[in-house]
Design an enzyme around this catalytic site. Sequence first.
Site, short mmCIF file in Angstrom:
data_model
loop_
_atom_site.label_atom_id
_atom_site.label_comp_id
_atom_site.label_asym_id
_atom_site.label_seq_id
_atom_site.Cartn_x
_atom_site.Cartn_y
_atom_site.Cartn_z
N LYS A 227 -0.63 -58.60 -3.18
CA LYS A 227 -0.50 -58.85 -1.76
C LYS A 227 0.89 -59.43 -1.52
CE LYS A 227 -2.98 -58.52 2.04
NZ LYS A 227 -4.06 -57.58 2.40
N ASP B 77 -1.03 -55.01 6.85
CA ASP B 77 -2.05 -56.06 7.02
C ASP B 77 -1.73 -56.68 8.39
OD1 ASP B 77 -4.25 -57.63 5.37
OD2 ASP B 77 -3.07 -59.18 6.33
N LYS C 135 -1.57 -52.87 -5.87
CA LYS C 135 -1.82 -52.29 -4.55
C LYS C 135 -2.37 -53.36 -3.64
CE LYS C 135 -2.18 -48.75 -1.77
NZ LYS C 135 -1.27 -49.51 -0.87
P1 NDP Z 1 -3.59 -56.89 13.13
O1 NDP Z 1 -2.33 -57.64 13.07
O2 NDP Z 1 -3.59 -55.48 13.56
O3 NDP Z 1 -4.64 -57.67 14.05
C1 NDP Z 1 -5.03 -58.99 13.77
C2 NDP Z 1 -5.95 -59.46 14.88
O4 NDP Z 1 -6.51 -60.71 14.49
C3 NDP Z 1 -5.23 -59.70 16.20
O5 NDP Z 1 -6.12 -59.48 17.25
C4 NDP Z 1 -4.84 -61.17 16.06
O6 NDP Z 1 -4.64 -61.81 17.30
C5 NDP Z 1 -6.05 -61.74 15.37
N1 NDP Z 1 -5.64 -62.91 14.60
C6 NDP Z 1 -4.74 -62.95 13.60
N2 NDP Z 1 -4.57 -64.21 13.16
C7 NDP Z 1 -5.38 -64.97 13.91
C8 NDP Z 1 -5.67 -66.35 13.93
N3 NDP Z 1 -5.07 -67.20 13.10
N4 NDP Z 1 -6.59 -66.78 14.83
C9 NDP Z 1 -7.21 -65.92 15.67
N5 NDP Z 1 -6.96 -64.60 15.70
C10 NDP Z 1 -6.07 -64.13 14.82
O7 NDP Z 1 -4.25 -57.05 11.66
P2 NDP Z 1 -5.37 -56.17 10.98
O8 NDP Z 1 -6.35 -55.71 12.00
O9 NDP Z 1 -4.72 -55.18 10.10
O10 NDP Z 1 -6.06 -57.25 10.02
C11 NDP Z 1 -7.16 -58.06 10.44
C12 NDP Z 1 -7.90 -58.59 9.21
O11 NDP Z 1 -8.36 -57.49 8.41
C13 NDP Z 1 -7.06 -59.45 8.26
O12 NDP Z 1 -7.89 -60.45 7.68
C14 NDP Z 1 -6.64 -58.47 7.19
O13 NDP Z 1 -6.32 -59.12 5.96
C15 NDP Z 1 -7.91 -57.65 7.07
N6 NDP Z 1 -7.74 -56.33 6.46
C16 NDP Z 1 -6.88 -55.40 6.99
C17 NDP Z 1 -6.75 -54.17 6.42
C18 NDP Z 1 -5.92 -53.09 7.03
O14 NDP Z 1 -6.03 -51.94 6.56
N7 NDP Z 1 -5.13 -53.35 8.05
C19 NDP Z 1 -7.47 -53.83 5.17
C20 NDP Z 1 -8.43 -54.82 4.73
C21 NDP Z 1 -8.52 -56.03 5.36
P3 NDP Z 1 -3.13 -62.17 17.79
O15 NDP Z 1 -2.55 -60.85 18.23
O16 NDP Z 1 -3.33 -63.15 18.87
O17 NDP Z 1 -2.42 -62.75 16.59
#
Ligand code: NDP
Length: 445
Positions: free
Chosen positions: A126, A166, A90
């Site tokens: 993953k 993600d 998962k």
């Molecule tokens: P989204 O794609 O919805 O959002 C990601 C956000 O982070 C955007 O605002 C993006 O900006 C920014 N971002 C991504 N990469 C970068 C970077 N290299 N530098 C600066 N900003 C960045 O993703 P999620 O909200 O789902 O995920 C965010 C984090 O949470 C990740 O680390 C993910 O692994 C973790 N996570 C997510 C879960 C989930 O249920 N979705 C569960 C557990 C953990 P931009 O639009 O400019 O790319």
Amino acid sequence: MDEKVEPFFDEVIRRNPGEVEFHQAVREVLTSIGPVLAKHPEFAEHKIIERICEPERQVIFRVPWQDDAGEVQIDRGFRVEFNSALGPYKGGLRFHPSVNLGIVKFLGFEQIFKNALTGMPIGGAKGGSNFNPRGRSDDEIMRFCQSFMTELYRHLGEYTDVPAGDIGVGQREIGFLFGQYKRITNRYESGVLTGKGIQWGGALVRTEATGYGTAFFAQEMLKVRGDSLDGKTVVVSGSGNVAVYAIQKVHQLGGTVVACSDSDGVVHDPKGIDLELLREIKEVRRGRVRHYAEQRPDATYVAGGNPWDIPCDVALPCATQNELTGKDAATLVRNGCIAVAEGANMPTTPEGMRTFAEADVAFGPGKAANAGGVATSALEMQQNASRDAWSFGRTEQRLAEIMADIHELCFATAEEYGMPGNYVAGSNIAGFQRVAQAMVSLGLI
Ligand code: NDP
């Protein structure tokens, strides 16, 4: 790191050259588990460390698709099925140009222990692709997802491997992936993907769960210290799924989020982020945080800015790995920050974590603080299996209980091992013990 554990880490580096994020994630866990091995000699006898650091299966595949101009594009797909001792694999799928095998392995490795902490029957995995969804049309996203699933489907199944979203993968992408899985297999197998739309097998609260869970975890850490989020100034990085719902829950718990960001810049809104406006820009228009600032007279936007320069009581990094450095941590401490809960995976560098520990900042690592997302995915699987649909209130209540339980487990484990208040050690040890014990029970597989 305990000297008995060091040779295992050296071997991980030797076998996985250049995968720096994977090395970082392994080092963090191995640094914590020396005392566990002393207490449980059977783990060494069964070669648990060597086995746990080696994925059970890794799949890398070509993803050919056609863009709107008729041009053929070739991306690379990954699925790392890391450990299935506790249940079916998962973990989410990430679509981002930075995705490579080392990133997927770091995320898969973290996922093993995170999933164990939830107490739910789920293993760790993953996946994802270096495909960049930014600027792509809905049709292009659909064609990419269909091609990706045309290979991935043969590795999935509700009792085998269950992906979710993600970075870059939300409900729209899960819909296209599920549609293609259904078409190829001729099975409406709801439990094969989580994060689905509620009309077609999804669970209420899954969208909100990671962000809500992160805020709940911060609240639990503050409660132990006789404090709460009420009245606190909070900075959240990112403006995606996790960030948006962390902001919402902080506001509901009486805090004020004054800043959020994307990879282009930071918006600072001292009166508090207007969540409806942010959601409209991010979720409906798929816009940028600079568009938010354009519509809020009190808000300022700094292109290329750093969210951690903005003073706050609580910091919630919710964007990506290694986004909060030692220097950022020192700035936060200097500005009076008392708690950090990681919504993202591994957003704080090792130097940042050291700085927070030295300053006695309450620090909730991602594998504990953001486990609410995968826990609610497991609730979605539970509802799919029983063909049931729970109410929002019941599911959110369950999420709050799970986060309180994870907090309690990490807190109590850190105390048991003589490191009170160290949630990094507590989460690594508690997660590792659960998986290791299951691996011993299942024999050499
Ligand atoms: P989204 O794609 O919805 O959002 C990601 C956000 O982070 C955007 O605002 C993006 O900006 C920014 N971002 C991504 N990469 C970068 C970077 N290299 N530098 C600066 N900003 C960045 O993703 P999620 O909200 O789902 O995920 C965010 C984090 O949470 C990740 O680390 C993910 O692994 C973790 N996570 C997510 C879960 C989930 O249920 N979705 C569960 C557990 C953990 P931009 O639009 O400019 O790319």
